[in-house]
Design a protein around this motif. Structure first.
Motif, PDB file in Angstrom:
ATOM      1  N   ILE B  67       0.417  -2.858  -2.136  1.00  0.00           N
ATOM      2  CA  ILE B  67      -0.749  -3.224  -3.347  1.00  0.00           C
ATOM      3  C   ILE B  67      -1.877  -3.331  -2.046  1.00  0.00           C
ATOM      4  O   ILE B  67      -3.127  -2.671  -2.786  1.00  0.00           O
ATOM      5  CB  ILE B  67      -0.410  -4.552  -3.734  1.00  0.00           C
ATOM      6  CG1 ILE B  67       0.797  -4.774  -4.391  1.00  0.00           C
ATOM      7  CG2 ILE B  67      -1.554  -5.126  -4.685  1.00  0.00           C
ATOM      8  CD1 ILE B  67       1.223  -5.994  -4.770  1.00  0.00           C
ATOM      9  N   TYR B  68      -1.683  -3.665  -0.976  1.00  0.00           N
ATOM     10  CA  TYR B  68      -2.698  -3.539  -0.194  1.00  0.00           C
ATOM     11  C   TYR B  68      -2.210  -2.476   0.882  1.00  0.00           C
ATOM     12  O   TYR B  68      -1.223  -2.404   1.192  1.00  0.00           O
ATOM     13  CB  TYR B  68      -2.999  -4.829   0.699  1.00  0.00           C
ATOM     14  CG  TYR B  68      -3.365  -5.974  -0.211  1.00  0.00           C
ATOM     15  CD1 TYR B  68      -4.856  -6.025  -0.312  1.00  0.00           C
ATOM     16  CD2 TYR B  68      -2.482  -6.937  -0.721  1.00  0.00           C
ATOM     17  CE1 TYR B  68      -5.274  -7.195  -1.172  1.00  0.00           C
ATOM     18  CE2 TYR B  68      -2.930  -8.076  -1.433  1.00  0.00           C
ATOM     19  CZ  TYR B  68      -4.428  -8.003  -1.786  1.00  0.00           C
ATOM     20  OH  TYR B  68      -4.746  -9.127  -2.329  1.00  0.00           O
ATOM     21  N   THR B  69      -3.168  -1.688   1.254  1.00  0.00           N
ATOM     22  CA  THR B  69      -2.885  -0.651   2.183  1.00  0.00           C
ATOM     23  C   THR B  69      -1.904  -0.753   3.342  1.00  0.00           C
ATOM     24  O   THR B  69      -2.251  -1.870   4.009  1.00  0.00           O
ATOM     25  CB  THR B  69      -3.948   0.125   2.602  1.00  0.00           C
ATOM     26  OG1 THR B  69      -4.803   0.443   1.495  1.00  0.00           O
ATOM     27  CG2 THR B  69      -3.640   1.598   3.354  1.00  0.00           C
ATOM     28  N   GLU B  91      -1.105   4.717  -1.093  1.00  0.00           N
ATOM     29  CA  GLU B  91      -2.021   3.832  -1.550  1.00  0.00           C
ATOM     30  C   GLU B  91      -2.200   3.988  -3.067  1.00  0.00           C
ATOM     31  O   GLU B  91      -2.159   5.136  -3.646  1.00  0.00           O
ATOM     32  CB  GLU B  91      -3.401   4.299  -1.021  1.00  0.00           C
ATOM     33  CG  GLU B  91      -3.655   3.947   0.547  1.00  0.00           C
ATOM     34  CD  GLU B  91      -4.653   4.562   1.263  1.00  0.00           C
ATOM     35  OE1 GLU B  91      -5.274   3.853   1.826  1.00  0.00           O
ATOM     36  OE2 GLU B  91      -4.834   5.580   1.180  1.00  0.00           O
ATOM     37  N   THR B  92      -2.162   2.843  -3.618  1.00  0.00           N
ATOM     38  CA  THR B  92      -1.793   2.687  -4.995  1.00  0.00           C
ATOM     39  C   THR B  92      -3.076   2.121  -6.001  1.00  0.00           C
ATOM     40  O   THR B  92      -2.659   2.223  -7.168  1.00  0.00           O
ATOM     41  CB  THR B  92      -0.537   1.803  -5.423  1.00  0.00           C
ATOM     42  OG1 THR B  92      -0.957   0.394  -5.071  1.00  0.00           O
ATOM     43  CG2 THR B  92       0.671   2.289  -4.585  1.00  0.00           C
ATOM     44  N   GLY B  93      -4.265   1.923  -5.260  1.00  0.00           N
ATOM     45  CA  GLY B  93      -5.077   1.559  -6.330  1.00  0.00           C
ATOM     46  C   GLY B  93      -4.750   0.456  -6.984  1.00  0.00           C
ATOM     47  O   GLY B  93      -5.342   0.109  -8.195  1.00  0.00           O
ATOM     48  N   ALA B  94      -4.037  -0.638  -6.300  1.00  0.00           N
ATOM     49  CA  ALA B  94      -3.882  -2.104  -6.981  1.00  0.00           C
ATOM     50  C   ALA B  94      -2.735  -1.957  -7.912  1.00  0.00           C
ATOM     51  O   ALA B  94      -2.561  -2.985  -8.561  1.00  0.00           O
ATOM     52  CB  ALA B  94      -5.141  -2.735  -7.595  1.00  0.00           C
TER      53      ALA B  94
END
Lengths: 229, 231
Positions: B67-69, B91-94
């Protein structure tokens, strides 16, 4: 190039925010702008998106239109590099281009997409891939340009909803108010793309947004962030 | 929902869209196993323990979806369960569930890049960021998936069901050592899981104990053997 039957609906597929090409993980600079205290409500989002549309959005629309016209995508890829001074944003554009390529080859397989994928295995700039994908989908330069211009503001608006808890109706209203400007930017980009045949890629728009470049470099250095860019 | 038979994995991709299987040398591509589940249930600890146990016999890569890089990737790096070049963070953009289910392009790329950098790999572990009970992996991304819950999250979780609990190829109920402390009834959890999952397997683990990962490792080895045999 003419738009073929059914191509209008293909544009809806290509420009859908759920098109699986990686966009959901990117804020288009919104995350950095929020952290810098420059963006905290719908009015600020509208200003941010307007600025992005007329700079990055215009450049992307020009590249996409030229690529959809059938101009050499590798020359356009170089032109995109020349218009992207921030190394972080270059990396982001190629990463998104690679992801767009995978989705586009699944959706609209074509020799043009295969050739570009082979020439740029790590990804070409996303607007160039978008333009080639549009042509493969039977869409013309206007649709490619419009999709690129729309994307330049729709991604940031979605990110602002997630980052700020912004009212999603307000964010969508921002996009609706910007729609006429998206059309105007599309028309501008098309006029420039039409000159590429005679003048080369220098005819394409080269508007820059220095603050977005700086924010992107800051953002890329953060140890903890929600969005990839 | 269509579920694959556990022993066979039909090829799902044209080579242009994912890693070719089999590889040009005739070997199968790496088996991809997803680990999902709620925040704090022990997904990263499970992946770390698997790596420690299997790294000497298998060539392993790990992709994390934070969720956080990089939080989970850095845990794995800090604990040196694998060399850093074998761990990649997406990285998933939240939205980890988007990156493992709806738009798997970044994860597919991370796997391909690992294969290119340190391959040939035998096994790729794809860890989701902690998410809710509905988050499952796309079958375009992984060949098998485990859903990790823990007794401290409440012994009602198996009864609540949801796609993770009811359809994952393996349900891991972790932190059984905490059961007496939090008043969780393992028999109730086992019974409810059985009701939700039918014959799909459930294992109870306590990573605080020596070899606590063994039931999960056994499952992974079985899947890998079936995968290789289906070449």
């Amino acid at each position: 190039m003419t738009t073929t039957a059914g191509a209008s609906a293909a544009l809806l597929v290509l420009a859908d925010g759920r098109f699986p090409a990686g966009g959901h993980a990117h804020s288009g600079g919104v995350e950095a702008a929020v952290r810098a205290g420059r963006l905290d409500d719908a009015a600020a989002l509208e200003r941010f998106c307007r600025g992005r549309l007329h700079t990055c959005g215009l450049v992307a629309a020009g590249l996409a239109a030229a690529a959809a016209t059938g101009h050499d995508p590798l020359a356009l890829d170089e032109a995109a590099d020349a218009r992207t001074p921030s190394p972080a944003l270059r990396a982001t554009a190629r990463k998104l281009g690679r992801q767009m390529m995978r989705a586009a080859r699944a959706a609209w397989p074509s020799a043009a997409l295969d050739d570009l994928a082979a020439a740029r295995p790590r990804g070409a700039h996303q607007p160039v891939v978008l333009g080639v994908a549009a042509a493969s989908a039977g869409l013309g330069p206007p649709d490619a340009a419009r999709a690129a211009a729309h994307e330049s503001v729709s991604g940031p608006a979605t990110a602002a909803v997630r980052l700020l808890g912004l009212d999603p109706f307000e964010a969508t209203a921002v996009l609706a108010r910007l729609a006429p400007e998206v059309d105007a930017v599309t028309a501008h980009a098309l006029r420039r793309a039409e000159r590429v045949a005679a003048e080369g890629t220098d005819a394409l728009p080269a508007a820059s947004a220095p603050l977005l470049d700086i924010l992107a470099e800051h953002h890329a250095a953060w140890p903890v962030r929600l969005f990839a860019s | 929902m269509h579920l694959d038979h556990p022993e066979t994995y039909p090829q799902r991709h044209a080579p242009a869209l994912s890693a070719p299987d089999p590889r040009p040398d005739g070997r199968r591509r790496a088996l991809r196993v997803g680990f999902g589940g709620p925040v704090g249930s022990g997904k990263t600890a499970t992946v770390a323990a698997l790596c420690r146990l299997l790294r000497d016999e298998l060539s392993i890569g790990v992709v994390t979806n934070d969720i956080y890089t990089r939080e989970d990737a850095e845990f794995l790096l800090r604990h040196a369960v694998l060399p850093p070049e074998r761990i990649s963070a997406v990285e998933t953009g939240a939205c980890p569930h988007t990156a493992i289910r709806d738009d798997i392009s970044a994860n597919l790329e991370a796997i391909e890049d690992l294969e290119e950098a340190v391959g040939p790999l035998d096994l790729v572990l794809v860890e989701s960021g902690g998410d809710n009970l509905t988050a499952t992996f796309s079958r375009g991304l992984v060949d098998a998936q485990a859903f990790v819950i823990d007794v401290a999250g409440g012994d009602k979780i198996p009864r609540k069901g949801g796609p993770g609990v009811s359809t994952a190829d393996l349900l891991v109920v972790n932190k059984t050592d905490l059961a007496p402390l939090v008043g969780a009834d393992l028999e109730v959890m086992a019974r409810d899981a059985k009701a939700q999952r039918g014959d799909l397997p459930v294992v109870f683990t306590s990573l605080a104990q020596a070899d606590g990962i063994a039931p999960v490792a056994t499952w992974v080895r079985t899947r890998l053997a079936a995968w290789t045999a289906a070449a």
